[in-house]
Design a protein around this motif. Structure first.
Motif, PDB file in Angstrom:
ATOM      1  N   PRO A  74       0.836  -1.207   0.000  1.00 55.71           N
ATOM      2  CA  PRO A  74       0.000   0.000   0.000  1.00 55.71           C
ATOM      3  C   PRO A  74       0.870   1.257   0.000  1.00 55.71           C
ATOM      4  CG  PRO A  74      -0.643  -1.520   1.736  1.00 55.71           C
ATOM      5  CD  PRO A  74       0.673  -1.991   1.224  1.00 55.71           C
TER       6      PRO A  74
ATOM      7  N   TRP B 196      -2.686   6.800  -1.758  1.00 53.40           N
ATOM      8  CA  TRP B 196      -3.155   6.074  -2.943  1.00 53.40           C
ATOM      9  C   TRP B 196      -4.088   4.958  -2.506  1.00 53.40           C
ATOM     10  CZ3 TRP B 196      -1.408   6.862  -8.102  1.00 53.40           C
ATOM     11  CH2 TRP B 196      -0.463   7.899  -8.240  1.00 53.40           C
TER      12      TRP B 196
ATOM     13  N   LEU C 240      -5.627   1.289  -3.204  1.00 51.57           N
ATOM     14  CA  LEU C 240      -5.047   0.113  -3.830  1.00 51.57           C
ATOM     15  C   LEU C 240      -6.132  -0.923  -4.093  1.00 51.57           C
ATOM     16  CD1 LEU C 240      -2.557  -1.485  -4.648  1.00 51.57           C
ATOM     17  CD2 LEU C 240      -2.159  -2.001  -2.250  1.00 51.57           C
TER      18      LEU C 240
ATOM     19  N   THR D 206      -6.926  -4.781  -6.230  1.00 48.25           N
ATOM     20  CA  THR D 206      -6.366  -5.863  -7.039  1.00 48.25           C
ATOM     21  C   THR D 206      -7.512  -6.558  -7.770  1.00 48.25           C
ATOM     22  OG1 THR D 206      -6.536  -7.388  -5.204  1.00 48.25           O
ATOM     23  CG2 THR D 206      -4.387  -6.351  -5.540  1.00 48.25           C
TER      24      THR D 206
ATOM     25  N   TRP E 194      -3.280   1.158  -8.606  1.00 46.02           N
ATOM     26  CA  TRP E 194      -3.101   2.223  -7.629  1.00 46.02           C
ATOM     27  C   TRP E 194      -3.815   3.464  -8.150  1.00 46.02           C
ATOM     28  CZ3 TRP E 194       1.164  -1.088  -8.368  1.00 46.02           C
ATOM     29  CH2 TRP E 194       1.715  -1.648  -7.210  1.00 46.02           C
TER      30      TRP E 194
ATOM     31  N   PHE F 140       6.226   2.301  -7.121  1.00 50.25           N
ATOM     32  CA  PHE F 140       5.092   1.459  -6.752  1.00 50.25           C
ATOM     33  C   PHE F 140       5.631   0.044  -6.572  1.00 50.25           C
ATOM     34  CE2 PHE F 140       3.652   5.107  -8.981  1.00 50.25           C
ATOM     35  CZ  PHE F 140       2.461   5.478  -8.383  1.00 50.25           C
TER      36      PHE F 140
END
Lengths: 172, 528
Positions: free
Chosen positions: A68, A72, A74, A76, A101, A113
């Motif tokens: 993380p 931002w 996050l 998936t 992100w 990142f």
């Protein structure tokens, strides 16, 4: 001493090129081991800030966990792998296929990142593994997704996908 | 300052400068804008980039298809000012540019705009039929004549006429022609360079013309022709078996030189047409090249004339058969339909040539079946009649060579029939393939239509399709357009292709967010 000057001159060249594209900090890694990917985003799109960074996880890179980032959000995307892999003794057939992100990175700033994953030994050592990245800005999208064809000079690509060279498994 | 410290400072400086965010430079705007039609020619074109750039190359492709003009662009921060050279007039002009951005990556593109009005664009330089084309055809015609008289003469004087005392006049003529072949080959090559770039005769000594000539297939022709000339001199100077052997080499080189160049030798199927051209050339070099020697032998009322004629016939009969056979095959390939013999300039030229060939054959038959037996019998006036007949053959032979040189100036009906209403290109990649049509497939504005499928035949729904059209051989950077989806197909354009010729077409198909397929192929665009 002259060797050092040559090294410095090389560094000038390498630093200049490396900054232009989205790329990985660690450019080679052995298969059959975990890999910490540090994705470097050097700039926005034509002066505009980056609002989203999307990473597609290629087949053979499993058990991906993104790190993380403050400021931002996050997300998936999970999906099935093309085959079942052995992850430290656990048969694994699905996992993260995309990492997203969302935040803001002004064009003038640089950021990294991070995610980690396992480079399975189904990947062939000696080849390159490419990880396509899409960088979205308010004014458009830059797609770092070009993969060199066999025999093609990777430097000739305008928007190359970041990649890493796969090394033979350590220890066997 | 110690050197290691200096090196370290360099490294730090490099890292600091590298730390600045940098991308490839992108063209942001241009004045006049892309595809714009401006009333008057601007003094310069201003290209604005997303960051400071260093210009590398700027090349103008003027309207009307003239030779490209290189100019020196001037950087001004993120702008590049490209001056308008003298050769730019009204119509559609293309500026091909290449710059290097701060990250060291070269970036290029082509900028198309029109002065006064958009024009359909001329033929590509090199396909022109202007003065430079006529001069080049004349150069090739004279070279052909020298090759025929030089190498054909050497073959006759060394292999056919074994009287031991061949006509001195014929020997001198063959030697002169052979000696003239290498310089004439060089001249024809230079004229070819002028023709390719459509330059005036004054540019014969320019490096530009010669580099274009050296890159053309005619360079091989000129080299073989020059070698054939040198071999013919050696053959004429040497005697005995060496002279005979070298004469054969000269003959082979000269015949092969014709097979490397020209629209007959390069028409598909090429293995057939090139072979036919070589055989055709070998036959006419032998036949027409022998005539001065025959006339000379007849004039001297040589006692060996009968035997010489016998040997000549032994070669000539099968060679004339091959001449007719190879010529017919080429005519079928080039003309296709009988009506084209009258309807097209090429056909009419061929018809006149065929009439001349028929007359020549008639004379040859007369020689073979009337005059040769007469000479063998020892008729008193037979050699004189034979000589007059051979002189008539020489006149006809020269006429035929002149007509054959004229072929180079007229497109064969094969090529005319091929004037398309569209050009279609198939592009194949590992996962994606596409069929792209350019309508009308000729120089000028072309509408683009693309059908895209995956290689396993399944339909594909790409997110984005970009087209770039470039001519790397002539240094024209890509003209880029984005296609839009209309139902099942993707459409773009019109793309303005400034001249006819082969264009490299690249498609960037965004298959999914993360997958892009890049396909490349060559499209042949006809003259407007």
């Amino acid at each position: 001493m002259s060797k050092m000057i040559i090294a410095a001159a090389l560094a000038v060249g390498v630093a200049g090129v490396a900054q232009a594209h989205v790329s990985f900090e660690t450019k080679e890694a052995p298969v059959g081991a975990s890999y910490k990917a540090v994705l470097r985003v050097p700039h926005g799109c034509e002066g505009e800030p980056t609002l989203k960074v999307r990473v597609q996880i290629p087949e053979g890179l499993i058990a991906v966990k993104p790190m993380p980032k403050a400021g931002w959000t996050l997300e998936t995307v999970k999906g099935k792998y093309a085959k079942t892999y052995d992850y430290h003794g656990t048969p694994t057939a699905e996992g993260v296929t995309e990492v997203i992100w969302t935040g803001e990175l002004p064009d003038a700033f640089y950021d990294e990142f991070v995610f980690r994953g396992m480079l399975t030994d189904s990947l062939a050592p000696g080849t390159d593994l490419y990880v396509p990245v899409v960088q979205e800005c308010a004014n458009g999208t830059e797609r770092w997704i070009e993969i060199p064809a066999a025999g093609q000079d990777p430097d000739s690509l305008e928007y190359p996908a970041p990649g890493l060279k796969l090394l033979p498994a350590v220890g066997g | 300052m110690p050197l290691p410290l200096l090196a370290l400072l360099c490294l730090v400086a490099a890292l600091l400068s590298g730390g600045r965010a940098e991308a490839h430079a992108q063209l942001v705007a241009a004045d006049p804008a892309a595809s714009a039609v401006v009333a008057e020619a601007p003094a310069a074109v201003t290209l604005s980039f997303s960051e400071p750039v260093r210009p590398l190359v700027a090349r103008w492709f003027p309207s009307g298809g003239g030779a490209p003009i290189d100019v020196t662009p001037r950087p001004e921060g993120a702008q590049v000012i490209v001056p308008l050279p003298g050769g730019i007039s009204s119509g559609t002009n293309v500026l091909s540019w290449r710059v290097v951005s701060a990250d060291g990556h070269p970036v290029g593109g082509s900028h198309v705009f029109s002065i006064g009005e958009a024009t359909a664009g001329g033929a590509a330089a090199g396909l022109s039929t202007g003065a430079s084309a006529r001069e080049a055809a004349l150069g090739r015609g004279i070279l052909t004549l020298a090759l025929v008289l030089g190498t054909g003469g050497a073959v006759f004087l060394r292999i056919i006429d074994r009287s031991g005392a061949p006509s001195p006049a014929a020997t001198r003529l063959a030697l002169c022609a052979a000696a003239a072949s290498p310089p004439l080959a060089l001249l024809a090559l230079g004229l070819q360079g002028l023709d390719i770039l459509d330059l005036p005769a004054a540019a014969l000594f320019s490096a530009q013309a010669w580099s274009a000539a050296m890159a053309s297939p005619f360079a091989g022709t000129a080299a073989l022709a020059a070698l054939a000339g040198v071999s013919a001199i050696v053959a004429l100077r040497a005697g005995g078996a060496v002279g005979q052997g070298v004469a054969l080499v000269a003959w082979g080189l000269a015949a092969t030189s014709f097979a490397l160049f020209g629209h007959a030798a390069t028409a598909p199927p090429r293995w057939l047409t090139a072979t036919c051209v070589a055989v055709h050339a070998a036959a006419f070099i032998f036949w027409i090249g022998a005539l001065p020697g025959l006339a000379g032998a007849a004039a001297r009322r040589d006692t060996g004339l009968s035997r010489t004629l016998h040997r000549f016939s032994a070669f000539a009969v099968p060679l004339v058969a091959l001449l007719v056979l190879s010529g017919s095959a080429l005519a079928v390939v080039q003309v296709r339909h009988l009506s084209a013999l009258i309807d097209t300039a090429y056909g009419r030229l061929l018809t006149v040539k065929l009439v001349a060939v028929a007359l020549l054959l008639l004379l040859a038959v007369l020689n073979r079946f009337r005059l040769t037996p007469g000479i063998a019998r020892g008729d008193r006036d037979a050699p004189a009649r034979f000589r007059r007949s051979v002189v008539a053959e020489i006149v006809l032979g020269l006429l035929i060579l002149a007509l054959a040189s004229g072929f180079r100036l007229t497109p064969p009906p094969r090529a005319l029939a091929a004037v398309p209403t569209q050009a279609t290109v198939h592009l194949h990649g590992p996962t994606v393939m596409a069929a792209l049509t350019l309508t009308p497939g000729r120089a000028g504005p072309n509408a683009v239509e693309i059908g895209i499928v995956s290689t396993d035949g399944a339909p594909l729904d790409p997110l984005e399709v970009r087209i770039s059209v470039a001519d790397p051989a002539r240094g024209l950077e890509p003209i880029r357009v984005k296609a839009v989806r209309e139902g099942e197909v993707w459409k773009a354009g019109p793309i303005l292709l400034p001249y006819a010729g082969d264009w490299t077409i690249r498609l960037d198909v965004l298959v999914s967010d993360f997958e892009k397929a890049t396909l490349e192929a060559t499209a042949t665009v006809a003259s407007p």
